[in-house]
Each structure stands twice: as C-alpha cells, then as structure tokens.
Motif scaffolding. Structure first.
Motif, mmCIF file in Angstrom:
data_model
loop_
_atom_site.group_PDB
_atom_site.id
_atom_site.type_symbol
_atom_site.label_atom_id
_atom_site.label_comp_id
_atom_site.label_asym_id
_atom_site.label_seq_id
_atom_site.Cartn_x
_atom_site.Cartn_y
_atom_site.Cartn_z
ATOM 1 N N ALA A 182 40.710 11.656 47.306
ATOM 2 C CA ALA A 182 41.615 12.883 46.175
ATOM 3 C C ALA A 182 40.855 12.805 44.961
ATOM 4 N N VAL A 183 40.243 12.507 44.166
ATOM 5 C CA VAL A 183 39.596 13.175 43.356
ATOM 6 C C VAL A 183 38.508 13.392 43.054
ATOM 7 N N GLN A 184 37.372 13.094 44.402
ATOM 8 C CA GLN A 184 36.597 14.553 45.146
ATOM 9 C C GLN A 184 37.748 15.802 45.540
ATOM 10 N N TRP A 185 38.043 15.646 45.828
ATOM 11 C CA TRP A 185 38.467 17.235 46.345
ATOM 12 C C TRP A 185 39.807 18.013 44.630
ATOM 13 N N LEU A 186 40.033 17.304 44.262
ATOM 14 C CA LEU A 186 41.005 17.633 43.061
ATOM 15 C C LEU A 186 39.670 18.439 42.108
ATOM 16 N N LYS A 187 39.037 17.783 42.664
ATOM 17 C CA LYS A 187 37.430 17.894 41.155
ATOM 18 C C LYS A 187 36.679 19.780 42.610
ATOM 19 N N LEU A 188 36.574 19.558 43.670
ATOM 20 C CA LEU A 188 35.990 20.863 44.072
ATOM 21 C C LEU A 188 37.603 22.388 43.317
ATOM 22 N N GLY A 189 38.748 21.622 44.020
ATOM 23 C CA GLY A 189 39.531 22.540 44.126
ATOM 24 C C GLY A 189 38.840 23.380 42.683
ATOM 25 N N ILE A 190 38.974 22.284 41.209
ATOM 26 C CA ILE A 190 38.841 22.901 40.251
ATOM 27 C C ILE A 190 37.755 23.782 39.718
ATOM 28 N N GLU A 191 36.271 23.266 40.744
ATOM 29 C CA GLU A 191 35.266 23.697 40.479
ATOM 30 C C GLU A 191 35.577 25.484 41.622
ATOM 31 N N THR A 192 36.319 25.286 42.587
ATOM 32 C CA THR A 192 36.264 26.710 43.192
ATOM 33 C C THR A 192 37.482 27.517 42.435
ATOM 34 N N VAL A 193 38.821 27.493 41.227
ATOM 35 C CA VAL A 193 39.213 28.091 40.307
ATOM 36 C C VAL A 193 38.159 28.522 39.498
ATOM 37 N N GLY A 194 37.332 28.064 38.696
ATOM 38 C CA GLY A 194 36.702 27.894 37.695
ATOM 39 C C GLY A 194 35.501 29.347 38.098
ATOM 40 N N ALA A 195 34.728 29.273 40.330
ATOM 41 C CA ALA A 195 34.000 30.563 40.397
ATOM 42 C C ALA A 195 35.343 31.350 40.352
ATOM 43 N N PHE A 196 36.237 31.628 41.169
ATOM 44 C CA PHE A 196 37.101 32.415 41.409
ATOM 45 C C PHE A 196 37.640 32.840 39.946
ATOM 46 N N ILE A 197 37.332 32.166 39.138
ATOM 47 C CA ILE A 197 37.249 33.039 37.305
ATOM 48 C C ILE A 197 36.583 33.818 37.296
ATOM 49 N N ILE A 198 35.180 33.371 37.497
ATOM 50 C CA ILE A 198 34.327 34.554 37.257
ATOM 51 C C ILE A 198 34.193 35.465 37.752
ATOM 52 N N GLY A 199 34.452 35.371 39.209
ATOM 53 C CA GLY A 199 34.315 36.344 40.083
ATOM 54 C C GLY A 199 35.139 37.595 39.701
ATOM 55 N N LEU A 200 36.311 36.967 39.130
ATOM 56 C CA LEU A 200 37.317 37.713 39.053
ATOM 57 C C LEU A 200 37.136 38.458 37.183
ATOM 58 N N GLY A 201 36.405 37.879 36.635
ATOM 59 C CA GLY A 201 35.755 38.421 35.514
ATOM 60 C C GLY A 201 35.015 39.541 35.206
ATOM 61 N N ILE A 202 34.030 39.094 36.548
ATOM 62 C CA ILE A 202 33.199 40.468 37.272
ATOM 63 C C ILE A 202 33.745 40.929 37.402
ATOM 64 N N LEU A 203 34.374 41.312 38.350
ATOM 65 C CA LEU A 203 35.628 42.479 39.199
ATOM 66 C C LEU A 203 35.770 42.931 38.090
ATOM 67 N N VAL A 204 36.944 42.872 37.148
ATOM 68 C CA VAL A 204 37.782 43.152 36.065
ATOM 69 C C VAL A 204 36.192 43.970 35.405
ATOM 70 N N ALA A 205 35.148 43.835 35.013
ATOM 71 C CA ALA A 205 35.163 43.355 33.787
ATOM 72 C C ALA A 205 33.555 45.172 34.371
ATOM 73 N N GLY A 206 33.210 44.551 35.416
ATOM 74 C CA GLY A 206 32.279 45.943 36.454
ATOM 75 C C GLY A 206 33.601 46.464 36.681
ATOM 76 N N ARG A 207 34.549 47.148 36.754
ATOM 77 C CA ARG A 207 36.216 47.396 37.044
ATOM 78 C C ARG A 207 35.946 49.017 35.662
ATOM 79 N N LEU B 1 33.416 41.582 25.807
ATOM 80 C CA LEU B 1 34.905 40.820 25.644
ATOM 81 C C LEU B 1 35.777 40.720 26.336
ATOM 82 N N THR B 2 35.663 41.293 27.418
ATOM 83 C CA THR B 2 36.647 41.091 28.633
ATOM 84 C C THR B 2 35.756 39.896 29.674
ATOM 85 N N LEU B 3 35.205 40.633 29.588
ATOM 86 C CA LEU B 3 33.782 39.296 30.497
ATOM 87 C C LEU B 3 34.153 38.186 29.866
ATOM 88 N N ALA B 4 33.295 37.895 28.129
ATOM 89 C CA ALA B 4 33.460 36.196 27.481
ATOM 90 C C ALA B 4 34.401 36.440 27.929
#
Length: 140
Positions: A17-42, A61-64
């Motif tokens: 369960a912890v390994q799945w939770l860790k994977l989910g949290i890492e995925t959320v972090g990666a998604f936030i980075i991707g979203l930030g890049i898209l927003v800042a790129g736009r 500042l938005t990307l940061a």
C-alpha cells in the motif's frame, strides 16, 4: 519454507500500500511540474506574441510556484519510501534528497517573495505617480 503468519501478511500489505501511495504521490508531483511547464509556456508564448518582454518575471514566478509545490510532493514520496523498513543507506539517501529539495524550495520561495515585493513596490510607485499627476496644483 516459513509458515505465513497474520503479521507477515499484514506487513506485506502495508508495504504494498505504501509503495502504491508513493507512486501516486510521485505521479501527482510530476503532473504538477508538467502543468506548470504548460502554463508558463503558454504565458511565454503570449508574452512573445504581444511583445511584452517585461512579463518574463511573472512567467518565471508562475513556473517557480508550480515547481515549489511539486517539490513538496516529491519529498513526501521520498519520506514514504523510507517509512517501510528503512536501511541506513536509504536514510542517508533521503537525508541528501531532503536537503537538496528543501534548499531548492527555500531559494525558489525566497526568489518568489523578492519578486513579489519588487512588483508591489513598482505598483505602489506607479500608483503614486498617477495620483501626483491627477492632484490639483497647490494653492498659493
């Protein structure tokens, strides 16, 4: 072969369960980075399109902000990974990762605050200048 006990079944379930939770949290972090890049790129493309190069600080500042939030998620995932049967090697790696990510987050936050303060001072200065131009001349 060792007999399966309730304890070992529960322990393997918690680890899984912890390994799945860790994977989910890492995925959320990666998604936030991707979203930030898209927003800042736009915002970057729009600033270039409208020839507003002064907007680059706001884009940074938005990307940061997105990166700082993603770093928090990634650090949480790292902490989770050492929560289950940590070895000294894993604890050492977590310590190094935590120091690096915390330092990155600290400097990102510091830069964001400095930029916001500078923008606020500039806004106040512009507002004061406008008010001074609109004020009637002093009576003699």
């Amino acid at each position: 072969m060792e007999p399966t006990t309730l304890h070992s079944v529960a322990e393997s379930g918690v680890i899984s369960a912890v390994q799945w939770l860790k994977l989910g949290i890492e995925t959320v972090g990666a998604f936030i980075i991707g979203l930030g890049i898209l927003v800042a790129g736009r915002l970057f493309v729009l600033a270039l399109w409208h020839r507003r190069t002064a907007d680059f600080t706001a884009i940074r500042l938005t990307l940061a902000r997105y990166l700082a939030l993603a770093l928090e998620f990634q650090l949480g995932a790292d902490i989770l990974s050492t929560a289950i049967a940590p070895s000294w090697e894993q604890i050492g790696k977590l310590g190094a990762i935590a120091v690096i990510r915390t330092a990155l987050n600290f400097f990102l936050s510091k830069e964001m605050k400095d930029e916001q303060r500078a923008e606020g001072e500039q806004h106040i200065s512009q507002k004061t200048d406008r008010l001074a131009q609109q004020a009637p001349p002093p009576a003699a």
